[in-house]
Design an enzyme around this catalytic site. Structure first.
Site, mmCIF file in Angstrom:
data_model
loop_
_atom_site.group_PDB
_atom_site.id
_atom_site.type_symbol
_atom_site.label_atom_id
_atom_site.label_comp_id
_atom_site.label_asym_id
_atom_site.label_seq_id
_atom_site.Cartn_x
_atom_site.Cartn_y
_atom_site.Cartn_z
ATOM 1 N N ASP A 150 -5.208 -3.638 11.069
ATOM 2 C CA ASP A 150 -6.547 -2.998 10.827
ATOM 3 C C ASP A 150 -7.653 -4.367 10.979
ATOM 4 O O ASP A 150 -7.695 -5.288 10.055
ATOM 5 C CB ASP A 150 -6.596 -2.841 9.470
ATOM 6 C CG ASP A 150 -5.827 -1.109 8.980
ATOM 7 O OD1 ASP A 150 -4.782 -1.178 9.754
ATOM 8 O OD2 ASP A 150 -6.311 -0.537 8.209
ATOM 9 N N LYS A 217 -11.328 3.719 12.051
ATOM 10 C CA LYS A 217 -11.473 3.607 10.663
ATOM 11 C C LYS A 217 -12.588 3.728 9.968
ATOM 12 O O LYS A 217 -13.590 2.622 10.456
ATOM 13 C CB LYS A 217 -10.311 2.605 10.137
ATOM 14 C CG LYS A 217 -10.342 2.312 8.614
ATOM 15 C CD LYS A 217 -9.188 1.489 8.274
ATOM 16 C CE LYS A 217 -9.293 0.949 6.670
ATOM 17 N NZ LYS A 217 -8.168 -0.077 6.431
ATOM 18 N N LYS A 253 -9.067 7.274 10.605
ATOM 19 C CA LYS A 253 -8.447 6.870 9.077
ATOM 20 C C LYS A 253 -9.692 6.826 8.349
ATOM 21 O O LYS A 253 -10.665 5.707 8.372
ATOM 22 C CB LYS A 253 -7.744 5.483 9.313
ATOM 23 C CG LYS A 253 -7.346 5.210 7.878
ATOM 24 C CD LYS A 253 -6.587 3.987 7.843
ATOM 25 C CE LYS A 253 -6.285 3.225 6.623
ATOM 26 N NZ LYS A 253 -5.468 1.808 6.433
#
Lengths: 317, 297
Positions: A150, A217, A253
């Site tokens: 991430d 995300k 996400k």
């Protein structure tokens, strides 16, 4: 779209600007009204049971604290593998999300279970570090066994209009994810709470997808506001449009601020109605959350036993 | 100067009060959107009250659970002050309550005033108990060893109260005050006509420095709400005051409460709400914690 093809090959500020600012602008009132409307859907009984299980399977169970210890990470992994130890029907979560130095601990605890290890990298959460440091951070996490990375984008560069710098950085981190013949999934955190406008969210989503993101995300969880339904709706529209134009599917996400099963179900409805059922899978949609899992478990029990449960009956973390 | 011509005042329609629930310090409508008509014993319509659903009960338990630790941590002196403040606010609204009680219970105004006075006195009486409970119910125990051994009463947590239908205000006071004085948070179900004085009592609490969520009031049907509260695993104790003694409902609720070992106060037939209650409704909601502290280390 020829602009897309050109920018995929060789990104430059002017070309990216033409592309990103040429995207249709977002109707803020419309997006918020649509998200609010989707949030009113009533999901009951068997559909609710399925939604809860799907939501559990989509959770990236997260601990990103300065005070994380190996013991806490191991406990979290145990919970992620078997969220309800006395109920074999309860699925495992998708992944455990930790800081890079905790990857070996998590990897060992999750060995052979199918639960993935996600590591935040690139000077999370601010992203304020030289590129070499960010890449070294990524390589270390991948070498330690992280299945997913991430990363945070450089919001400063994005807001200043230096789109090529952001694109090159994402591409470089994506290359670092392939260290040692591995292919870690790259989730790109846009930190929408710092992007100021919905148009910026849309542009950042496209920029990340063009640069090789496997997932986009919303947030780090360290900035307020974190994930919101309208922002997630826009990102879902972006991945849908991106697949229509390029044929490549990218996941979404939302992370941070999703604490109740009710919220999670609103997101699932939005996924289904916006991007479509192709995204209703842990491979393409995840929740970055820590306390959400407990509420999902409490709701599962309410459905199974017919009585309201309480926080005394789930683990604290 | 010429005199202005006399004009009759324009007719004015009165503003009627919407009776809502009292949850977490706010006054929400029922999540279900339902309401029920409250009538006087004569059958005359008085007002519509919100009919709480099981989800309102769930929300109320959540609010109570969130408020309870802070309330228990407040000093006994502070809790006593706040209970006394409730009595002060009630005293100021004495006439309002008397008229409302007279209407919903079909009482003479004198009898209604007497009930309000008894309720106010009861708040003051329980207020006085707050900083004396640990002396009366706690102890410094003699033990055969080098220890200080101290027992002290601790609140049990979230208490669900099924208030009696009558007397309305005195009954509510007599179940709520003893439960909160020791540091518990409560969810009180005010049945049928009792709902109107109960919501007005909520307004008193909202202006008495009582932290939001310590007292939550649901109006509606005891038979509908009680099973959800009795089986709720996050409720620690249950007062069945408003259920008929020996009834099937009372038995079922006790069975459901056994699931997580709730403390249950059984209903008693012909209970006298005006009599001195002593600590009979305080003690069941307190647990005794005993600490062994070594001497000389």
């Amino acid at each position: 779209m020829c602009l897309v093809t050109a920018q995929l090959a060789a990104p430059d500020d002017a070309g990216l600007r033409r592309l990103l600012h040429g995207l249709p602008p977002v109707d803020q009132v419309g997006a918020e009204a649509r998200a609010a409307k989707l949030g009113t859907r009533s999901i009951k009984t068997t559909a609710k049971a399925q939604a809860l299980d799907l939501a559990v399977r989509m959770v990236d169970l997260t601990t990103l604290e300065g005070a994380d210890t190996p013991g806490k990470v191991r406990a979290l992994c145990a919970k992620g593998i078997r969220p309800e130890p006395d109920q074999p029907t309860c699925p495992s979560v998708a992944a455990i999300c930790v800081y890079g130095d905790m990857v070996p601990t998590a990897k060992a605890a999750l060995a052979g279970t199918g639960v993935k290890v996600a590591a935040v990298a690139t000077a999370f959460p601010s992203g304020r570090a030289p590129l070499a440091v960010k890449l070294a951070d990524t390589v270390a996490a991948v070498e330690a066994g992280a299945d997913e990375i991430d990363m945070v984008i450089d919001r400063g560069a994005f807001l200043a209009g230096r789109y090529a710098a952001v694109a090159e950085e994402i591409a470089a981190v994506k290359a670092a994810c392939r260290t040692g013949g591995r292919d870690a999934h790259l989730k790109v955190i846009l930190e929408t709470g710092e992007l100021a406008t919905y148009d910026n969210v849309k542009r950042a989503s496209w920029l990340a997808m063009l640069s090789g993101a496997d997932f986009i995300k919303t947030s780090t969880g360290k900035v307020s506001p974190a994930a919101t339904l309208p922002v997630t709706l826009l990102m879902l529209e972006a991945v849908r449009d991106f697949r229509a134009q390029t044929g490549r599917q990218v996941g979404v996400k939302p992370a941070g601020g999703i604490r109740t099963a009710k919220d999670a179900i609103k997101y699932l409805v939005t996924v289904n109605e916006t991007a479509g059922p192709d995204w209703l899978d842990p491979d393409w949609f995840r929740f970055g959350a820590s306390s959400l899992l407990n509420d999902l478990l409490l709701q599962r029990r309410k459905l199974a036993t017919g009585v309201y449960s309480g926080p005394d009956y789930v683990t604290v973390d | 100067m010429s005199k202005k011509p006399a004009v009759a005042p324009a007719p004015r329609s009165s503003v009627r009060k919407t009776y809502k629930l009292y949850i977490g310090g706010a006054f929400p409508r029922s999540e279900s959107g339902r309401s029920y008509p409250v009538t006087a014993p004569s059958g005359e319509f008085i007002a519509n009250a919100a009919q709480a659903s099981r989800k309102d009960a769930r929300d109320a338990v959540r609010a109570a659970r969130a408020a309870q630790p802070g309330w228990a941590k407040a000093t006994a002196y502070n809790r006593g002050q706040i209970l006394y403040r409730i009595a002060e606010m009630l005293e100021e609204r004495r006439d309002q309550f008397a008229h409302q009680i007279a209407e919903v219970e079909g009482l003479e105004l004198d009898a209604a005033h007497a009930q309000v006075d008894a309720a106010i006195d009861r708040w003051v009486w329980y207020a006085g108990w707050s900083d004396k409970l640990s002396q009366v119910l706690g102890a410094a125990n003699s033990v055969a060893g080098p220890y200080w051994n101290i027992s002290s009463p601790e609140p049990t947590g979230v208490v669900a109260l099924l208030a009696p239908a009558t007397p309305t205000l005195l009954g509510l006071t007599s179940v709520i005050a003893p439960a909160i004085v020791g540091g518990n948070a409560v969810v009180a179900v005010a049945p049928d006509a009792c709902g109107l004085p109960a919501v007005t009592l909520g307004e008193v609490m909202a202006t008495s420095d009582l932290p939001g969520g310590v007292v939550n009031i649901l109006t509606g049907s005891t038979a509908e709400l009680a099973p959800w509260l009795a089986s709720h695993l996050d409720v620690n104790a249950l007062d069945l005051a408003g259920v008929e003694a020996g009834s099937e409902l009372a038995r079922d609720l006790e069975v459901a409460a056994a699931e997580n070992l709730k403390r249950v106060v059984r209903p008693s037939a012909g209970y006298d709400w005006e009599a001195d209650p002593g600590l009979s409704r305080v003690k069941p909601f307190l647990e005794t914690k005993t600490v062994w502290h070594p001497i000389g280390i």
